[in-house]
Design a protein around this motif. Sequence first.
Motif, PDB file in Angstrom:
ATOM      1  N   PHE A  84       0.853  -1.193   0.000  1.00  0.00           N
ATOM      2  CA  PHE A  84       0.000   0.000   0.000  1.00  0.00           C
ATOM      3  C   PHE A  84       0.883   1.236   0.000  1.00  0.00           C
ATOM      4  O   PHE A  84       1.829   1.330   0.780  1.00  0.00           O
ATOM      5  CB  PHE A  84      -0.934   0.016   1.221  1.00  0.00           C
ATOM      6  CG  PHE A  84      -2.073  -0.928   1.084  1.00  0.00           C
ATOM      7  CD1 PHE A  84      -3.270  -0.517   0.501  1.00  0.00           C
ATOM      8  CD2 PHE A  84      -1.958  -2.238   1.507  1.00  0.00           C
ATOM      9  CE1 PHE A  84      -4.322  -1.393   0.356  1.00  0.00           C
ATOM     10  CE2 PHE A  84      -3.008  -3.122   1.366  1.00  0.00           C
ATOM     11  CZ  PHE A  84      -4.196  -2.705   0.787  1.00  0.00           C
ATOM     12  N   ILE A  85       0.544   2.171  -0.854  1.00  0.00           N
ATOM     13  CA  ILE A  85       1.288   3.418  -0.972  1.00  0.00           C
ATOM     14  C   ILE A  85       0.312   4.553  -0.718  1.00  0.00           C
ATOM     15  O   ILE A  85      -0.706   4.673  -1.407  1.00  0.00           O
ATOM     16  CB  ILE A  85       1.920   3.549  -2.366  1.00  0.00           C
ATOM     17  CG1 ILE A  85       2.851   2.359  -2.611  1.00  0.00           C
ATOM     18  CG2 ILE A  85       2.657   4.866  -2.498  1.00  0.00           C
ATOM     19  CD1 ILE A  85       3.252   2.183  -4.029  1.00  0.00           C
ATOM     20  N   ASP A  86       0.625   5.373   0.274  1.00  0.00           N
ATOM     21  CA  ASP A  86      -0.264   6.459   0.669  1.00  0.00           C
ATOM     22  C   ASP A  86       0.301   7.785   0.193  1.00  0.00           C
ATOM     23  O   ASP A  86       1.312   8.267   0.695  1.00  0.00           O
ATOM     24  CB  ASP A  86      -0.430   6.463   2.189  1.00  0.00           C
ATOM     25  CG  ASP A  86      -1.485   7.451   2.659  1.00  0.00           C
ATOM     26  OD1 ASP A  86      -2.178   8.043   1.808  1.00  0.00           O
ATOM     27  OD2 ASP A  86      -1.616   7.621   3.879  1.00  0.00           O
ATOM     28  N   GLU A  87      -0.357   8.349  -0.813  1.00  0.00           N
ATOM     29  CA  GLU A  87      -0.041   9.675  -1.353  1.00  0.00           C
ATOM     30  C   GLU A  87       1.391   9.754  -1.880  1.00  0.00           C
ATOM     31  O   GLU A  87       2.005   8.757  -2.155  1.00  0.00           O
ATOM     32  CB  GLU A  87      -0.319  10.760  -0.317  1.00  0.00           C
ATOM     33  CG  GLU A  87      -1.800  10.989  -0.103  1.00  0.00           C
ATOM     34  CD  GLU A  87      -2.562  11.441  -1.342  1.00  0.00           C
ATOM     35  OE1 GLU A  87      -1.958  11.905  -2.325  1.00  0.00           O
ATOM     36  OE2 GLU A  87      -3.786  11.330  -1.335  1.00  0.00           O
ATOM     37  N   ILE A 116      -3.109   1.909  -3.819  1.00  0.00           N
ATOM     38  CA  ILE A 116      -2.631   3.291  -3.904  1.00  0.00           C
ATOM     39  C   ILE A 116      -3.700   4.198  -3.321  1.00  0.00           C
ATOM     40  O   ILE A 116      -4.856   4.150  -3.736  1.00  0.00           O
ATOM     41  CB  ILE A 116      -2.351   3.694  -5.364  1.00  0.00           C
ATOM     42  CG1 ILE A 116      -1.248   2.800  -5.942  1.00  0.00           C
ATOM     43  CG2 ILE A 116      -1.968   5.162  -5.445  1.00  0.00           C
ATOM     44  CD1 ILE A 116      -1.035   2.998  -7.423  1.00  0.00           C
ATOM     45  N   ILE A 117      -3.307   5.008  -2.371  1.00  0.00           N
ATOM     46  CA  ILE A 117      -4.206   5.975  -1.757  1.00  0.00           C
ATOM     47  C   ILE A 117      -3.790   7.335  -2.303  1.00  0.00           C
ATOM     48  O   ILE A 117      -2.673   7.788  -2.054  1.00  0.00           O
ATOM     49  CB  ILE A 117      -4.098   5.931  -0.218  1.00  0.00           C
ATOM     50  CG1 ILE A 117      -4.409   4.518   0.269  1.00  0.00           C
ATOM     51  CG2 ILE A 117      -5.008   6.973   0.416  1.00  0.00           C
ATOM     52  CD1 ILE A 117      -3.908   4.212   1.655  1.00  0.00           C
ATOM     53  N   SER A 118      -4.674   7.952  -3.081  1.00  0.00           N
ATOM     54  CA  SER A 118      -4.276   9.191  -3.737  1.00  0.00           C
ATOM     55  C   SER A 118      -5.479  10.061  -4.077  1.00  0.00           C
ATOM     56  O   SER A 118      -6.587   9.568  -4.257  1.00  0.00           O
ATOM     57  CB  SER A 118      -3.512   8.871  -5.025  1.00  0.00           C
ATOM     58  OG  SER A 118      -3.096  10.064  -5.644  1.00  0.00           O
ATOM     59  N   HIS A 119      -5.213  11.353  -4.187  1.00  0.00           N
ATOM     60  CA  HIS A 119      -6.200  12.323  -4.627  1.00  0.00           C
ATOM     61  C   HIS A 119      -5.849  12.874  -6.006  1.00  0.00           C
ATOM     62  O   HIS A 119      -6.507  13.777  -6.499  1.00  0.00           O
ATOM     63  CB  HIS A 119      -6.294  13.481  -3.626  1.00  0.00           C
ATOM     64  CG  HIS A 119      -6.745  13.046  -2.277  1.00  0.00           C
ATOM     65  ND1 HIS A 119      -5.862  12.724  -1.278  1.00  0.00           N
ATOM     66  CD2 HIS A 119      -7.975  12.831  -1.773  1.00  0.00           C
ATOM     67  CE1 HIS A 119      -6.535  12.357  -0.204  1.00  0.00           C
ATOM     68  NE2 HIS A 119      -7.820  12.412  -0.476  1.00  0.00           N
TER      69      HIS A 119
END
Length: 146
Positions: A84-87, A116-119
């Motif tokens: 998991f990759i956050d931002e 992937i945690i992204s905006h």
Amino acid sequence: MAAANHRLLVLTEGNFRLRCRETAKDLRSKADLDLEVLDVGTGVWRDVSTLSGGESFMAALALAVGLSDVVQNRSSHVRLDMLFIDEGFGSLDEGTLQRAMELLRRLSDGSRTIGIISHVAELRESIEKKLIVTHTPNGSEIRVEA
């Protein structure tokens, strides 16, 4: 460090290489992973704190994936099936973002799941399967897009 550097060379098109500092810069750093980066363009080793936000993200990604590679290659009992990759993607220019996404696509070749945690809108558009989390007055809602 070799596995991380292998990944970092790909991510930065050969521009950066990492190493542990040979001598600690202060007493506190003796307990830390005291890293330096070689900027191939200048030929100078410098402290990783001098990297830009995007460069720092790429170095961290290379270290994480490199560690995953080493753990899986050295132990038949340990499997790292998820990452998991956050931002962090928002700090990347378009070319670097594409190289990072290509690396993550290769890693998720059916044997690993990459979260992937992204905006970042461009990133969301390039991902096939998504869990979309939306905050509402009644709590968070989750929907799946495939």
